[in-house]
Write a protein that holds these residues in place. Structure first.
Motif, PDB file in Angstrom:
ATOM      1  N   ASN A  18       0.859  -1.190   0.000  1.00 40.84           N
ATOM      2  CA  ASN A  18       0.000   0.000   0.000  1.00 40.84           C
ATOM      3  C   ASN A  18       0.895   1.240   0.000  1.00 40.84           C
ATOM      4  O   ASN A  18       1.662   1.463   0.937  1.00 40.84           O
ATOM      5  CB  ASN A  18      -0.910  -0.010   1.232  1.00 40.84           C
ATOM      6  N   LYS A  19       0.796   2.046  -1.035  1.00 45.38           N
ATOM      7  CA  LYS A  19       1.664   3.221  -1.193  1.00 45.38           C
ATOM      8  C   LYS A  19       1.429   4.278  -0.114  1.00 45.38           C
ATOM      9  O   LYS A  19       2.267   5.157   0.087  1.00 45.38           O
ATOM     10  CB  LYS A  19       1.487   3.833  -2.582  1.00 45.38           C
ATOM     11  N   ASP A  20       0.304   4.224   0.575  1.00 47.35           N
ATOM     12  CA  ASP A  20       0.004   5.211   1.604  1.00 47.35           C
ATOM     13  C   ASP A  20       0.549   4.832   2.986  1.00 47.35           C
ATOM     14  O   ASP A  20       0.472   5.624   3.916  1.00 47.35           O
ATOM     15  CB  ASP A  20      -1.502   5.447   1.674  1.00 47.35           C
ATOM     16  N   ILE A  21       1.071   3.620   3.111  1.00 44.81           N
ATOM     17  CA  ILE A  21       1.684   3.191   4.369  1.00 44.81           C
ATOM     18  C   ILE A  21       3.184   3.453   4.249  1.00 44.81           C
ATOM     19  O   ILE A  21       3.889   2.817   3.477  1.00 44.81           O
ATOM     20  CB  ILE A  21       1.415   1.694   4.649  1.00 44.81           C
ATOM     21  N   MET A  22       3.662   4.427   4.998  1.00 45.20           N
ATOM     22  CA  MET A  22       5.059   4.851   4.902  1.00 45.20           C
ATOM     23  C   MET A  22       6.005   3.972   5.709  1.00 45.20           C
ATOM     24  O   MET A  22       7.207   3.961   5.456  1.00 45.20           O
ATOM     25  CB  MET A  22       5.214   6.294   5.374  1.00 45.20           C
ATOM     26  N   GLY A  23       5.475   3.262   6.693  1.00 43.64           N
ATOM     27  CA  GLY A  23       6.338   2.419   7.499  1.00 43.64           C
ATOM     28  C   GLY A  23       5.536   1.483   8.375  1.00 43.64           C
ATOM     29  O   GLY A  23       4.409   1.784   8.764  1.00 43.64           O
ATOM     30  N   TRP A  24       6.121   0.321   8.620  1.00 46.71           N
ATOM     31  CA  TRP A  24       5.545  -0.641   9.561  1.00 46.71           C
ATOM     32  C   TRP A  24       6.689  -1.150  10.415  1.00 46.71           C
ATOM     33  O   TRP A  24       7.637  -1.733   9.920  1.00 46.71           O
ATOM     34  CB  TRP A  24       4.854  -1.782   8.821  1.00 46.71           C
TER      35      TRP A  24
END
Length: 142
Positions: free
Chosen positions: A78-84
């Motif tokens: 998902n391009k909107d998740i910048m980090g996990w």
């Protein structure tokens, strides 16, 4: 129950999107990580979202649910998740590292060592030790 929790997460995220925040950080512990992954897998946002999970049973749940395994993959792409950032401990017998296959630069796993004995591991009390972990709080505040 899981669908209700996912809906509540989506409502909170949509509310946060309208508040002029520069970032949104979602913090989830234990089965909350399962609900957060499912809620964020296809979530779209013009505000960067960061996910921090601790003590997650995702690997165990993904072994039983192909839908959840797809959600993990969808979250990672998902391009909107910048980090996990995921935190787990081998001293916590109720969790393990997430089942991530492939190289995702924005995904980081941090193993944590707890000072716990057999009783704390066996009874699940070690599962609450993430709330006493400074490295976890540092990641949330970054």
């Amino acid at each position: 129950m899981a669908r209700k929790l996912q809906a509540r997460i989506a409502v909170a995220l949509n509310d946060a999107k309208g508040k002029n925040y520069t970032d949104i950080v979602v913090v989830a512990h234990s089965f909350g990580a399962v609900a957060a992954v499912e809620a964020l897998a296809a979530f779209q946002s013009d505000v960067p979202i960061h996910l921090v999970t601790a003590g997650s049973p995702l690997a165990i749940c993904c072994a039983r649910s192909p839908d959840l395994e797809r959600a993990v993959h969808d979250l990672l792409t998902n391009k909107d998740i910048m980090g996990w950032s995921d935190f787990y401990s081998n001293d916590d017998w109720m969790c393990c590292a997430p089942p991530v296959k492939g190289n995702f630069p924005h995904f980081k796993v941090t193993p944590i060592k707890f000072s716990t004995g057999f009783t704390e591991k066996f009874t699940g009390k070690a599962h609450m030790n993430y709330f006493n972990c400074n490295v976890l709080y540092k990641q949330i505040l970054e």
